[in-house]
Design an enzyme around this catalytic site. Sequence first.
Site, PDB file in Angstrom:
ATOM      1  N   ASN A   1       0.877  -1.097   0.114  1.00 48.17           N
ATOM      2  CA  ASN A   1       0.029  -0.192   0.080  1.00 48.17           C
ATOM      3  C   ASN A   1       1.043   1.048  -0.078  1.00 48.17           C
ATOM      4  O   ASN A   1       1.541   1.543   0.884  1.00 48.17           O
ATOM      5  CB  ASN A   1      -0.817   0.065   1.259  1.00 48.17           C
ATOM      6  CG  ASN A   1      -1.683   1.281   1.347  1.00 48.17           C
ATOM      7  OD1 ASN A   1      -1.694   2.088   0.672  1.00 48.17           O
ATOM      8  ND2 ASN A   1      -2.015   1.601   2.731  1.00 48.17           N
TER       9      ASN A   1
ATOM     10  N   LYS B   1       0.269   4.538  -0.307  1.00 49.50           N
ATOM     11  CA  LYS B   1      -0.080   5.436   0.147  1.00 49.50           C
ATOM     12  C   LYS B   1      -0.189   6.962  -0.821  1.00 49.50           C
ATOM     13  O   LYS B   1      -0.023   6.614  -1.957  1.00 49.50           O
ATOM     14  CB  LYS B   1       0.226   5.660   1.597  1.00 49.50           C
ATOM     15  CG  LYS B   1       0.097   4.378   2.521  1.00 49.50           C
ATOM     16  CD  LYS B   1       0.490   4.703   4.071  1.00 49.50           C
ATOM     17  CE  LYS B   1       0.117   3.539   4.784  1.00 49.50           C
ATOM     18  NZ  LYS B   1       0.325   3.533   6.239  1.00 49.50           N
TER      19      LYS B   1
ATOM     20  N   HIS C   1      -9.308   1.847   4.488  1.00 54.69           N
ATOM     21  CA  HIS C   1      -8.354   2.111   5.314  1.00 54.69           C
ATOM     22  C   HIS C   1      -8.221   3.041   6.549  1.00 54.69           C
ATOM     23  O   HIS C   1      -8.948   4.251   6.676  1.00 54.69           O
ATOM     24  CB  HIS C   1      -7.016   2.495   4.493  1.00 54.69           C
ATOM     25  CG  HIS C   1      -5.806   2.398   5.072  1.00 54.69           C
ATOM     26  ND1 HIS C   1      -4.986   3.181   6.090  1.00 54.69           N
ATOM     27  CD2 HIS C   1      -4.594   1.441   5.023  1.00 54.69           C
ATOM     28  CE1 HIS C   1      -3.919   2.994   6.247  1.00 54.69           C
ATOM     29  NE2 HIS C   1      -3.747   1.863   5.710  1.00 54.69           N
TER      30      HIS C   1
ATOM     31  N   GLU D   1      -6.406   5.194   7.787  1.00 56.75           N
ATOM     32  CA  GLU D   1      -6.149   6.579   7.497  1.00 56.75           C
ATOM     33  C   GLU D   1      -7.401   7.310   6.646  1.00 56.75           C
ATOM     34  O   GLU D   1      -7.657   8.609   6.823  1.00 56.75           O
ATOM     35  CB  GLU D   1      -4.766   6.916   6.397  1.00 56.75           C
ATOM     36  CG  GLU D   1      -3.626   6.591   7.264  1.00 56.75           C
ATOM     37  CD  GLU D   1      -2.351   5.732   6.595  1.00 56.75           C
ATOM     38  OE1 GLU D   1      -2.566   6.004   5.448  1.00 56.75           O
ATOM     39  OE2 GLU D   1      -1.491   5.199   7.216  1.00 56.75           O
TER      40      GLU D   1
ATOM     41  N   GLU E   1      -5.732  -4.435  10.660  1.00 54.41           N
ATOM     42  CA  GLU E   1      -4.764  -3.354  10.675  1.00 54.41           C
ATOM     43  C   GLU E   1      -5.074  -2.567  11.846  1.00 54.41           C
ATOM     44  O   GLU E   1      -5.660  -1.588  11.954  1.00 54.41           O
ATOM     45  CB  GLU E   1      -4.524  -2.485   9.646  1.00 54.41           C
ATOM     46  CG  GLU E   1      -4.350  -3.058   8.280  1.00 54.41           C
ATOM     47  CD  GLU E   1      -3.676  -2.124   7.452  1.00 54.41           C
ATOM     48  OE1 GLU E   1      -2.635  -2.575   6.898  1.00 54.41           O
ATOM     49  OE2 GLU E   1      -4.273  -0.996   6.959  1.00 54.41           O
TER      50      GLU E   1
ATOM     51  N   GLY F   1       2.607   2.167  10.828  1.00 56.20           N
ATOM     52  CA  GLY F   1       3.681   3.282  10.564  1.00 56.20           C
ATOM     53  C   GLY F   1       4.457   3.714  11.810  1.00 56.20           C
ATOM     54  O   GLY F   1       5.262   4.667  11.987  1.00 56.20           O
TER      55      GLY F   1
ATOM     56  N   SER G   1       3.122  -2.267  10.303  1.00 54.28           N
ATOM     57  CA  SER G   1       4.686  -2.394  10.684  1.00 54.28           C
ATOM     58  C   SER G   1       5.141  -3.749  10.113  1.00 54.28           C
ATOM     59  O   SER G   1       6.051  -4.377  10.800  1.00 54.28           O
ATOM     60  CB  SER G   1       4.965  -1.808  11.976  1.00 54.28           C
ATOM     61  OG  SER G   1       4.903  -0.594  12.232  1.00 54.28           O
TER      62      SER G   1
END
Length: 245
Positions: A9, A11, A95, A97, A167, A173, A209
């Site tokens: 991904n 991003k 996602h 985010e 996730e 991250g 991660s």
Amino acid sequence: MRKPIMAGNWKMYKTPTEAEDFVKALAPQVKDVQDKVILLCAPATALQKLSEAAVGTNIFIGGENLFWEDEGAFTGEISAPMLKAVGCSYVIIGHSERRQYFGETDETVNKKLKAAIKHNLNAIVCVGETLVQREANETFKVIEKQIKDGLSGLATRDWGLVTIAYEPVWAIGTGKTASPEQAQDVHAHIRKLLPKEIGNDVRILYGGSVKPENVKELMAKPDIDGGLVGGAALKVESFVKLIKY
Ligand code: PGA
């Protein structure tokens, strides 16, 4: 059997030229890989170049988001037919985010999922708890709601296009990975929430991660069927290590 997926991904990283260079470097190194689906999900602006570069390889291309209408006055949005037209066979939906910064909810996730299915796009639906929720022992409750509302109203045949990505938000991250045991616990729980007739066929990816140093122990868990990888998928060298762990 559930064939594992190793998905990058990207991003909001990589121009079309950078994306093309990545595939040119990646493809020869993974050309013999048959036991996994290799997938790159990229910014919309890079998808065309990326899929042109991936023609004739075993690399699949995906979008990072979509809108649920096919076309119309929706400035800035991209539809499932548009993703398909530039060579995508997958799309990431919901996602964390997008939930955190762009107001996505389980209801919008569900609409997007149905749009993807209608157009025969494989969907990777993301779920996961925040640190506050985990510390309050709400992980299962949060995931249950995300699965129940985000994946509601699917016909049995639709599930063939569905992949779930667990996730944990606190692991994305941050360098903090869920332990393989923590991840397996949630994955097994998610599988129990799925309709019986398809539960054993749906792939559940772990994200947060994932890196070459921890991929092997994560993938050794029975309900972890692959990875959705951000940072470690931006460099060819580490992505190859993840694919060939
Ligand atoms: P990360 O991102 O691997 O950089 O933690 C994963 C993701 O957000 O999909």
